[in-house]
Write a protein that holds these residues in place. Structure first.
Motif, PDB file in Angstrom:
ATOM      1  N   GLU A 116       0.837  -1.205   0.000  1.00  0.00           N
ATOM      2  CA  GLU A 116       0.000   0.000   0.000  1.00  0.00           C
ATOM      3  C   GLU A 116       0.872   1.255   0.000  1.00  0.00           C
ATOM      4  N   PHE A 117       1.941   1.240   0.788  1.00  0.00           N
ATOM      5  CA  PHE A 117       2.873   2.376   0.797  1.00  0.00           C
ATOM      6  C   PHE A 117       3.475   2.578  -0.591  1.00  0.00           C
ATOM      7  N   ILE A 118       3.901   1.504  -1.224  1.00  0.00           N
ATOM      8  CA  ILE A 118       4.496   1.581  -2.566  1.00  0.00           C
ATOM      9  C   ILE A 118       3.480   2.160  -3.545  1.00  0.00           C
ATOM     10  N   GLU A 119       2.253   1.642  -3.526  1.00  0.00           N
ATOM     11  CA  GLU A 119       1.215   2.127  -4.442  1.00  0.00           C
ATOM     12  C   GLU A 119       0.945   3.621  -4.246  1.00  0.00           C
ATOM     13  N   LYS A 120       0.755   4.025  -3.001  1.00  0.00           N
ATOM     14  CA  LYS A 120       0.465   5.436  -2.731  1.00  0.00           C
ATOM     15  C   LYS A 120       1.616   6.324  -3.196  1.00  0.00           C
ATOM     16  N   THR A 121       2.827   5.895  -2.933  1.00  0.00           N
ATOM     17  CA  THR A 121       3.988   6.687  -3.320  1.00  0.00           C
ATOM     18  C   THR A 121       4.110   6.781  -4.837  1.00  0.00           C
ATOM     19  N   LEU A 122       4.114   5.631  -5.509  1.00  0.00           N
ATOM     20  CA  LEU A 122       4.297   5.627  -6.961  1.00  0.00           C
ATOM     21  C   LEU A 122       3.183   6.380  -7.683  1.00  0.00           C
TER      22      LEU A 122
ATOM     23  N   GLY B  39       1.058   8.537  -6.456  1.00  0.00           N
ATOM     24  CA  GLY B  39       1.076   9.953  -6.078  1.00  0.00           C
ATOM     25  C   GLY B  39       2.058  10.720  -6.953  1.00  0.00           C
ATOM     26  N   LEU B  40       3.233  10.131  -7.178  1.00  0.00           N
ATOM     27  CA  LEU B  40       4.238  10.765  -8.038  1.00  0.00           C
ATOM     28  C   LEU B  40       3.806  10.772  -9.501  1.00  0.00           C
ATOM     29  N   VAL B  41       3.189   9.681  -9.950  1.00  0.00           N
ATOM     30  CA  VAL B  41       2.685   9.617 -11.331  1.00  0.00           C
ATOM     31  C   VAL B  41       1.647  10.713 -11.559  1.00  0.00           C
ATOM     32  N   ASN B  42       0.732  10.865 -10.619  1.00  0.00           N
ATOM     33  CA  ASN B  42      -0.302  11.901 -10.758  1.00  0.00           C
ATOM     34  C   ASN B  42       0.311  13.295 -10.786  1.00  0.00           C
ATOM     35  N   LYS B  43       1.317  13.519  -9.962  1.00  0.00           N
ATOM     36  CA  LYS B  43       1.988  14.817  -9.934  1.00  0.00           C
ATOM     37  C   LYS B  43       2.650  15.099 -11.284  1.00  0.00           C
ATOM     38  N   ILE B  44       3.321  14.078 -11.834  1.00  0.00           N
ATOM     39  CA  ILE B  44       3.969  14.227 -13.145  1.00  0.00           C
ATOM     40  C   ILE B  44       2.921  14.541 -14.207  1.00  0.00           C
ATOM     41  N   SER B  45       1.810  13.811 -14.199  1.00  0.00           N
ATOM     42  CA  SER B  45       0.749  14.010 -15.198  1.00  0.00           C
ATOM     43  C   SER B  45       0.157  15.414 -15.126  1.00  0.00           C
TER      44      SER B  45
ATOM     45  N   MET C  31      11.350   8.200 -12.625  1.00  0.00           N
ATOM     46  CA  MET C  31      10.864   8.092 -11.249  1.00  0.00           C
ATOM     47  C   MET C  31      10.803   6.636 -10.799  1.00  0.00           C
ATOM     48  N   LEU C  32      10.314   5.746 -11.664  1.00  0.00           N
ATOM     49  CA  LEU C  32      10.212   4.326 -11.305  1.00  0.00           C
ATOM     50  C   LEU C  32      11.592   3.722 -11.050  1.00  0.00           C
TER      51      LEU C  32
ATOM     52  N   LEU D 211       0.549   0.436 -13.645  1.00  0.00           N
ATOM     53  CA  LEU D 211       1.676   1.208 -14.188  1.00  0.00           C
ATOM     54  C   LEU D 211       1.670   1.158 -15.711  1.00  0.00           C
ATOM     55  N   GLU D 212       1.414  -0.013 -16.272  1.00  0.00           N
ATOM     56  CA  GLU D 212       1.376  -0.150 -17.724  1.00  0.00           C
ATOM     57  C   GLU D 212       0.246   0.700 -18.316  1.00  0.00           C
ATOM     58  N   SER D 213      -0.904   0.724 -17.657  1.00  0.00           N
ATOM     59  CA  SER D 213      -2.020   1.562 -18.114  1.00  0.00           C
ATOM     60  C   SER D 213      -1.655   3.038 -18.074  1.00  0.00           C
TER      61      SER D 213
END
Length: 172
Positions: free
Chosen positions: A42-48, A50-56, A72-73, A110-112
């Motif tokens: 859950e920590f990994i998902e929220k972190t990754l 969260g960063l993906v959304n910020k980048i987008s 980032m990944l 992530l692929e999506s």
């Protein structure tokens, strides 16, 4: 313990000993070892994501979104070697099957996300019109997971961001 390149089996007894607490203390906070891993996932998902959304949100170019997401990944693995073992499923061997299923779902998400960035780059004419989005997104995720594997299996010596600048030119 996840950062130990010898990839020893993590037991609640070993974890309790490492933390200088009793196993009972661990079980007061978590119902099972699987629940402990679920917390990490859950920590990994929220972190990754969260960063993906910020980048987008912040990046106006689809191509630059892709570069930033992939960077980032790879950087996440570099900064979190133990989490990398969870991301590749190495730390989940002989654990509850639903944990690996959850990691597989994370990879699918992530692929999506990569597909969305590729579609955006296509609409902005930033990548070749002939690009097959599904195939390219799969290739990019396979690259990242492969770099994560190399990093973990090398005992965290093969830097996942090594060569990234040159590789990004070839991949995107």
């Amino acid at each position: 313990m996840l950062e130990n390149p010898r990839s020893e089996k993590i037991t609640t007894a070993a974890l309790a000993k490492r933390l200088s607490v009793s196993e009972a203390a661990l079980y007061r906070h978590f119902a099972s070892k699987a629940q402990m891993f679920e917390g990490l996932i859950e920590f990994i998902e929220k972190t990754l994501f969260g960063l993906v959304n910020k980048i987008s949100e912040e990046e106006q170019s689809g191509r630059k979104q892709l570069e930033a997401m992939l960077s980032m990944l790879l950087g996440f693995a570099q900064k979190n070697p133990g989490m990398t073992r969870v991301l590749i499923g190495d730390a989940l061997v002989n654990e509850d099957e639903r944990l690996q299923t959850r990691i597989n779902q994370l990879h699918d998400r992530l692929e999506s996300t990569l597909k969305q960035a590729l579609r955006f780059a296509l609409t902005e004419n930033e990548i070749d019109k002939q690009t097959e989005v599904d195939a390219k997104a799969n290739l990019l995720l396979a690259f990242v997971v492969g770099r994560w594997h190399q990093y973990a299996k090398s005992g965290f010596h093969r830097d996942p961001v090594q060569y990234w600048t040159a590789q990004s030119r070839e991949l995107i």
